[in-house]
Design a protein around this motif. Structure first.
Motif, PDB file in Angstrom:
ATOM      1  N   MET A  80      18.030  28.282  12.914  1.00 47.67           N
ATOM      2  CA  MET A  80      17.440  29.474  12.324  1.00 47.67           C
ATOM      3  C   MET A  80      16.838  30.336  13.423  1.00 47.67           C
ATOM      4  N   ALA A  81      16.914  31.654  13.237  1.00 43.79           N
ATOM      5  CA  ALA A  81      16.341  32.577  14.217  1.00 43.79           C
ATOM      6  C   ALA A  81      14.825  32.421  14.248  1.00 43.79           C
ATOM      7  N   GLU A  82      14.243  32.790  15.374  1.00 43.22           N
ATOM      8  CA  GLU A  82      12.789  32.706  15.544  1.00 43.22           C
ATOM      9  C   GLU A  82      12.090  33.620  14.534  1.00 43.22           C
ATOM     10  N   PRO A  83      10.943  33.204  13.965  1.00 41.52           N
ATOM     11  CA  PRO A  83      10.183  34.101  13.075  1.00 41.52           C
ATOM     12  C   PRO A  83       9.832  35.405  13.788  1.00 41.52           C
ATOM     13  N   VAL A  84       9.671  36.449  12.998  1.00 42.13           N
ATOM     14  CA  VAL A  84       9.341  37.780  13.517  1.00 42.13           C
ATOM     15  C   VAL A  84       8.025  38.223  12.904  1.00 42.13           C
ATOM     16  N   LEU A  85       7.093  38.659  13.753  1.00 36.14           N
ATOM     17  CA  LEU A  85       5.817  39.191  13.277  1.00 36.14           C
ATOM     18  C   LEU A  85       5.749  40.685  13.565  1.00 36.14           C
ATOM     19  N   TYR A  86       5.624  41.480  12.509  1.00 34.61           N
ATOM     20  CA  TYR A  86       5.328  42.905  12.663  1.00 34.61           C
ATOM     21  C   TYR A  86       3.810  43.044  12.665  1.00 34.61           C
ATOM     22  N   SER A  87       3.280  43.664  13.711  1.00 31.93           N
ATOM     23  CA  SER A  87       1.840  43.672  13.908  1.00 31.93           C
ATOM     24  C   SER A  87       1.398  45.015  14.477  1.00 31.93           C
ATOM     25  N   PHE A  88       0.095  45.248  14.411  1.00 34.07           N
ATOM     26  CA  PHE A  88      -0.537  46.402  15.051  1.00 34.07           C
ATOM     27  C   PHE A  88      -1.790  45.887  15.736  1.00 34.07           C
ATOM     28  N   ARG A  89      -1.914  46.136  16.998  1.00 33.32           N
ATOM     29  CA  ARG A  89      -2.933  45.497  17.831  1.00 33.32           C
ATOM     30  C   ARG A  89      -4.333  45.601  17.255  1.00 33.32           C
ATOM     31  N   ARG A  90      -4.726  46.762  16.759  1.00 31.54           N
ATOM     32  CA  ARG A  90      -6.120  46.976  16.358  1.00 31.54           C
ATOM     33  C   ARG A  90      -6.392  46.691  14.880  1.00 31.54           C
ATOM     34  N   CYS A  91      -5.391  46.306  14.129  1.00 34.98           N
ATOM     35  CA  CYS A  91      -5.582  46.021  12.713  1.00 34.98           C
ATOM     36  C   CYS A  91      -6.296  44.682  12.536  1.00 34.98           C
ATOM     37  N   TYR A 150      -6.557  42.758   9.946  1.00 35.98           N
ATOM     38  CA  TYR A 150      -5.719  41.796   9.227  1.00 35.98           C
ATOM     39  C   TYR A 150      -4.711  41.152  10.177  1.00 35.98           C
ATOM     40  N   ALA A 151      -4.103  41.977  11.020  1.00 35.37           N
ATOM     41  CA  ALA A 151      -3.134  41.453  11.985  1.00 35.37           C
ATOM     42  C   ALA A 151      -3.819  40.566  13.025  1.00 35.37           C
ATOM     43  N   MET A 152      -5.052  40.907  13.401  1.00 36.88           N
ATOM     44  CA  MET A 152      -5.774  40.078  14.375  1.00 36.88           C
ATOM     45  C   MET A 152      -5.939  38.656  13.861  1.00 36.88           C
ATOM     46  N   GLU A 190     -11.353  32.989  24.650  1.00 37.90           N
ATOM     47  CA  GLU A 190     -10.001  33.073  25.209  1.00 37.90           C
ATOM     48  C   GLU A 190      -8.972  33.305  24.104  1.00 37.90           C
ATOM     49  N   LEU A 191      -9.242  32.743  22.932  1.00 37.98           N
ATOM     50  CA  LEU A 191      -8.327  32.939  21.805  1.00 37.98           C
ATOM     51  C   LEU A 191      -8.210  34.413  21.451  1.00 37.98           C
ATOM     52  N   PHE A 192      -9.348  35.094  21.326  1.00 37.62           N
ATOM     53  CA  PHE A 192      -9.308  36.505  20.932  1.00 37.62           C
ATOM     54  C   PHE A 192      -8.717  37.374  22.039  1.00 37.62           C
ATOM     55  N   THR A 193      -9.172  37.192  23.264  1.00 38.54           N
ATOM     56  CA  THR A 193      -8.632  38.020  24.340  1.00 38.54           C
ATOM     57  C   THR A 193      -7.129  37.795  24.490  1.00 38.54           C
ATOM     58  N   GLY A 194      -6.673  36.588  24.193  1.00 37.53           N
ATOM     59  CA  GLY A 194      -5.257  36.291  24.303  1.00 37.53           C
ATOM     60  C   GLY A 194      -4.400  37.013  23.286  1.00 37.53           C
ATOM     61  N   ILE A 195      -4.947  37.260  22.084  1.00 38.60           N
ATOM     62  CA  ILE A 195      -4.128  37.942  21.070  1.00 38.60           C
ATOM     63  C   ILE A 195      -4.261  39.456  21.136  1.00 38.60           C
TER      64      ILE A 195
END
Length: 201
Positions: free
Chosen positions: A1-12, A14-16, A186-191
């Motif tokens: 199966m193809a890798e999952p795809v995440l549609y995201s927006f950096r500052r949202c 919910y996406a964070m 580190e978790l937050f800065t990483g995402i």
């Protein structure tokens, strides 16, 4: 199966929270950064409502709610035991009443006949209850971060940053320390790594 795809927006926010759960669980996925005024047709085809985040987890599995993306990731790998430290009532208060007041405080011009100071005060009442809770433990459900902390934190960060001087002047010492710790993690800065806008090849 193809890798999952995440549609995201950096500052949202919910996406964070979705990205934080995916990262802590070590999930492998393709990140597609969305510009909200120029949403890709590929995202709208799988999720016509047009909001982020959206996780295309498989050929017939599209997850459109950020909390569901968090759970999808954590069911597969939850090294810190986040699911054991969920609090549905706290998260519902955040996603319902707190978000309602946050939007009308931060984006008052988008609403008719809104007093942003009134909504700021209402949101502050919710934060005072969280501060009282955090006076008893480092995180919302004990001494280590969990689902409730990560689900709520990006929205409190957004509230704090609306008027940072005012927020820093409030008597919320436990909440402010909690927020600073998560922002500096580190978790937050990483995402929060910047990605260029995704476009189909």
């Amino acid at each position: 199966m193809a890798e999952p795809v995440l549609y995201s927006f950096r500052r949202c926010p919910y996406a964070m929270r979705a990205r934080m759960a995916l990262r802590i669980g070590g999930a492998s996925y393709e990140h597609r950064e969305v510009v909200l005024r120029d949403k890709p047709a590929e995202m709208l085809e799988v999720s016509p409502k047009g909001t982020v985040p959206v996780l295309v987890a498989g050929p017939a599995e599209v997850i459109e709610e950020s909390r569901d993306i968090m759970r999808w990731a954590l069911v597969r790998s939850d090294p810190e035991g986040w699911l054991e430290r969920d609090d549905p009532e706290l998260v519902e208060t955040n996603d319902g009443p707190f978000k309602h007041h946050l939007d009308r405080y931060k984006y008052a011009t988008r609403y008719d006949d809104v007093d942003p100071a009134q909504h700021r005060a209402a949101a502050l009442d919710i934060l005072r209850r969280l501060d009282e809770r955090l006076s008893e433990s480092a995180y919302l459900r004990g001494e280590t971060r969990g689902f409730a902390d990560i689900a709520i934190f990006p929205f409190i960060r957004q509230f704090a940053n609306t008027d940072r001087d005012w927020f820093d002047g409030q008597a919320l010492p436990h909440l402010q320390a909690w927020l600073a710790g998560l922002v500096g993690s580190e978790l937050f800065t990483g995402i929060m790594t910047k990605h260029a806008q995704w476009k189909a090849a």
